[in-house]
Design a protein around this motif. Structure first.
Motif, short mmCIF file in Angstrom:
data_model
loop_
_atom_site.label_atom_id
_atom_site.label_comp_id
_atom_site.label_asym_id
_atom_site.label_seq_id
_atom_site.Cartn_x
_atom_site.Cartn_y
_atom_site.Cartn_z
N ASP A 174 0.85 -1.18 0.00
CA ASP A 174 0.00 0.00 0.00
C ASP A 174 0.89 1.24 0.00
N GLU A 177 -0.63 4.52 1.76
CA GLU A 177 -0.47 4.57 3.21
C GLU A 177 0.95 4.98 3.57
N LYS A 208 -1.52 4.44 -6.07
CA LYS A 208 -2.64 3.52 -5.89
C LYS A 208 -2.59 2.40 -6.91
N GLU A 209 -2.26 2.77 -8.15
CA GLU A 209 -2.14 1.77 -9.22
C GLU A 209 -1.05 0.76 -8.91
N SER A 211 -0.24 -0.30 -5.94
CA SER A 211 -0.49 -0.94 -4.64
C SER A 211 -1.30 -2.21 -4.82
N TYR A 213 -2.59 -4.02 -2.68
CA TYR A 213 -3.73 -3.98 -1.75
C TYR A 213 -4.97 -3.36 -2.41
N TYR A 214 -4.78 -2.23 -3.10
CA TYR A 214 -5.93 -1.57 -3.73
C TYR A 214 -6.44 -2.37 -4.92
N ARG A 215 -5.54 -3.02 -5.63
CA ARG A 215 -5.98 -3.83 -6.77
C ARG A 215 -6.92 -4.94 -6.31
N LYS A 217 -8.59 -4.97 -3.31
CA LYS A 217 -9.72 -4.39 -2.58
C LYS A 217 -10.80 -3.84 -3.51
N GLU A 218 -10.39 -3.21 -4.62
CA GLU A 218 -11.33 -2.45 -5.43
C GLU A 218 -11.79 -3.18 -6.69
N GLU A 249 -6.95 -9.16 2.72
CA GLU A 249 -7.81 -8.80 1.59
C GLU A 249 -7.86 -9.92 0.56
#
Length: 288
Positions: A174, A177, A208-209, A211, A213-215, A217-218, A249
């Motif tokens: 992340d 963060e 974000k791209e 990360s 974690y975001y991939r 999560k979203e 996640e």
């Protein structure tokens, strides 16, 4: 009188390995990128070409330029067990190569090795990634973006960048963060700015791209390969919590993920032990 000893010949060459140094695999960014290939020895004169599983190793470098020799002794252990191992480089984010250049290079390396499978005795249908730190981040991203055109160069078209598993040791999962935390290493934050093309926008869109974690999560549930995530709980550079949150996640999405905590271990250094290596090797053997 000296001792006289006899040992048996090794006609299969089992347990022996060789190195192919400085193999150029990409010129996409106007510079040569090289990998070091460690492979089991095999008799190339009139013999059937073997098909060894492939491990692509990405050394951590804070997304600058990986030092390919750092883990060579450990990677040789894998080659002696019957794997072709390639430790690779990628373009340096601090030298005018923002994201996704580094990820493109990892994917190019996988495609190159599939294209040249017969030359190095590789089974192109069995390939995995093992990365450390920023290399672990890129390994995770490679597995999560299989076949996405944005992350492909024009080199070796028609060859897949998909992998069968990922080993991620102390990854950054992340980056948003990390960027927001005032206690984090300011030099890493400078690199994040370079990765973002010189300016980090308010949404931190590139971070974000980048990360994993975001991939996870979203996006809706997708088919990911098995993951082994390992992290020291005394890591002051990349917090252990970065791996924990990604693992949780992935579990929510039904992914096959194993989390290993190395008690008292910092970033690199005493994280490593033969016990840790053997655990990684077992995971690779199971999924190769």
């Amino acid at each position: 009188m000296g001792d006289r000893i006899k040992v048996q010949a090794n006609p299969s060459w089992e347990g022996m390995a060789e190195i192919f140094p400085d193999v150029v695999f990409s010129r996409a960014g106007g510079e040569e990128l090289k990998m070091q290939i460690i492979a089991p020895w095999w008799d190339r004169e009139g013999k059937e070409i073997p098909r060894y599983p492939l491990v692509v190793f990405v050394q951590g470098s804070a997304w600058t330029f990986p030092g390919v020799w750092y883990q060579i002794p450990q990677l040789c252990q894998l080659a002696k067990q019957g794997y072709v191992v390639a430790t690779i480089t990628h373009r340096n984010s601090m030298e005018g190569h923002p994201f996704p250049a580094c990820l493109q290079d990892v994917k190019t390396a996988v495609r190159f090795l599939r294209k040249h499978a017969s030359e190095y005795g590789i089974d192109p249908d069995r390939a995995g990634l093992w990365g450390t730190s920023s290399g672990a981040n890129l390994s995770l991203l490679c597995a999560m973006t299989g076949g996405e055109e944005r992350y492909e160069t024009k080199e070796y078209p028609g060859y897949s960048d998909m992998v069968d598993y990922v080993v991620a040791c102390f990854p950054t999962t992340d980056l948003v963060e990390y960027m927001k935390d005032d206690a984090m290493d300011p030099e890493i934050k400078e690199i994040f700015t370079a990765l973002s093309g010189g300016t980090v926008d308010e949404e931190m869109s590139i971070l974000k791209e980048m990360s994993p974690y975001y991939r996870v999560k979203e996006k809706p549930a997708v088919t990911y390969p098995p993951f082994l995530i390992a992290h020291g709980d005394a890591d002051e550079l990349i917090p252990h919590s970065q791996s924990v949150k990604l693992c949780e996640e992935l579990e929510k999405k039904g992914a096959d993920v194993t989390m290993v905590t190395v008690e008292g271990a910092p970033h690199e250094d005493s994280f490593w032990s033969q016990e840790m290596l053997d655990f990684i090797f077992s995971f690779i053997q199971k999924n190769a």
